[in-house]
Enzyme design. Sequence first.
Site, PDB file in Angstrom:
ATOM      1  N   SER A 210       0.890  -1.216  -0.088  1.00 15.41           N
ATOM      2  CA  SER A 210       0.338   0.013   0.336  1.00 15.41           C
ATOM      3  C   SER A 210       1.095   1.340   0.069  1.00 15.41           C
ATOM      4  O   SER A 210       1.956   1.699  -0.474  1.00 15.41           O
ATOM      5  CB  SER A 210      -1.202   0.254   1.410  1.00 15.41           C
ATOM      6  OG  SER A 210      -1.470   0.871   0.932  1.00 15.41           O
ATOM      7  N   GLU A 338      -8.742  -5.133  -4.634  1.00 16.15           N
ATOM      8  CA  GLU A 338      -8.309  -4.306  -3.920  1.00 16.15           C
ATOM      9  C   GLU A 338      -9.281  -3.483  -3.003  1.00 16.15           C
ATOM     10  O   GLU A 338      -9.065  -3.064  -2.110  1.00 16.15           O
ATOM     11  CB  GLU A 338      -7.552  -3.422  -4.812  1.00 16.15           C
ATOM     12  CG  GLU A 338      -6.409  -3.703  -5.248  1.00 16.15           C
ATOM     13  CD  GLU A 338      -5.255  -3.928  -4.640  1.00 16.15           C
ATOM     14  OE1 GLU A 338      -5.557  -4.018  -3.155  1.00 16.15           O
ATOM     15  OE2 GLU A 338      -3.811  -4.681  -4.157  1.00 16.15           O
ATOM     16  N   HIS A 429      -7.235  -6.013  -0.357  1.00 12.65           N
ATOM     17  CA  HIS A 429      -6.476  -4.976   0.050  1.00 12.65           C
ATOM     18  C   HIS A 429      -5.716  -5.136   1.354  1.00 12.65           C
ATOM     19  O   HIS A 429      -6.977  -6.211   2.844  1.00 12.65           O
ATOM     20  CB  HIS A 429      -6.417  -3.563  -0.176  1.00 12.65           C
ATOM     21  CG  HIS A 429      -5.530  -2.893  -0.033  1.00 12.65           C
ATOM     22  ND1 HIS A 429      -4.501  -2.384  -0.811  1.00 12.65           N
ATOM     23  CD2 HIS A 429      -4.921  -1.713   1.327  1.00 12.65           C
ATOM     24  CE1 HIS A 429      -3.833  -1.626  -0.335  1.00 12.65           C
ATOM     25  NE2 HIS A 429      -3.807  -1.127   0.873  1.00 12.65           N
TER      26      HIS A 429
END
Length: 526
Positions: A210, A338, A429
């Site tokens: 990230s 995600e 994610h």
Amino acid sequence: MGLRPRRSIGSAAAAPPAEVSTRVNSRPEIRTTSGVVRGIWENAVAVFRGIPYAEPPFGARRFMAPAPVRAWDGIREALEFGPPVPQARHTGSVMSSVSGTGDGSDDCLTLNVWSPDLGAARLPVMVWIQGGTYLENYSSNPHYDGATLAAAGVVVVSMNYRVGAEGFARITGAPDNRGILDQIAALRWVQENIAAIGGDPSNVTVFGQSAGGACIAALLVMPMAAGLFRRAISQSMPGTYFSERLAAAISTTIAARLGLRATVDELSRLSPRALTDATDTVIQKLPEFVESWGPMSLTPTPFSPVVDGVLLPDAPWRALAGGAASDIDLLIGHTRDEFRLYTSRPGAKPTDARMTAAFDHLAPATATEDGYRRAYPDATPEQRYEFLNSDWLFRMPSLHLADAAHAGGGPVWLYELAWSFNREQGASHCLDFLLVFGTLGSDEVRAHPAANPNAAVEIPRVANHMRTDWVNFATTGKPGWVPYDPRTRATRVYDAEPITRRYPEERSRRIWRTHRFDTLDLLRTD
């Protein structure tokens, strides 16, 4: 501005290995360049926690580049993680004053090391740069425990670095990208000290997820980071890098909430808590700034690396395509779903207005909502919104960075995580690093109310495949499948069993094929 030539790997002098005890369950002592630290053996891995790599960034050093840590006398215990850096939703004592508490709890720029061999093994080194929307950062998170990864045959390093306004706001009188400068300082510490902890300073891999993955993309093209690592793994990088004008407008707005200007002199009067509270107020109103601040207003954070032309000379896509970091092996990828981490939260269903704004401001000009409707005819509006956000923020920036690295002559490998353990979030994610670190166990998966059938049985195997490939990459520069090429688009897809196939998100790739990711700029001044 052109990039300076890259130094040779491991050019910094490594500290001579100290005499250490390698007996399991003993208290190993290591002499670093600043003094002796004493860790502990935990099973077959030696662990050193809370080692300072820079001076506390408070008082006269507030908003400045990290300063070298001062030497200490005697033996420093390295059993506990250092205190977290100032950040939202944390009430530690470091927040209590500008200059710190005076009892050492402001010593937040620390790192941690896990090593399976304290001899002269010269093991590959993997330096973890965590994410957190550039707003949160604490290396004590148990999901970042490096023991399992280190036991696979590498030395693992993690760090605290400045986030929020302390680390990423554009402030007059301060250098930009202070959080990344902290990362560089930690990487210099690794070059100078890791040989004494069993690591090879000439074989360092940075890996992060990230915001950490985006910082790694920045490090690839920053002259100050040249020679500090040999390989890089960028996981789920967000594609947001700010111009100086945009970053200045955001900082000005945050400071104005406190009746101040965004300067070192004025913001230094504030406690870190006051600054994070002002930032939180602006975060709640981010969508209101979309006409002036553009697409970044539809993200969860007002911060990203600043392309200032000096510390960060250019956006990573352009710089890599121009040949920057062509000597660095790059592994890059994303998860399949995600953005579902955000849309699956209670009360997170997007409103019609939010979905309209997303397609107006995020989709490429050649394919608005109609383009997504044609590409995904069976999807609901909420699913198309999720696909758009996944593509704009994470999936397409990663794919395009792979294209850029290949164009610049660098070796690059691409992956996608498609396996998931629960029906609600899918391959969302953050799932990737849980697998690599091995910190999501079968029991936790089995207890999840939305667990997929067989997930508890599959997770050790999926995690082992990813971790083995990451370690192979850090060791040899080759993760175990063919390199990425824009013609074949070979991609390692991690499912219950990994396969190598053509890039699986072809519909989204076609929507974004003519888009060019670059520095985000201010759209208008009010």
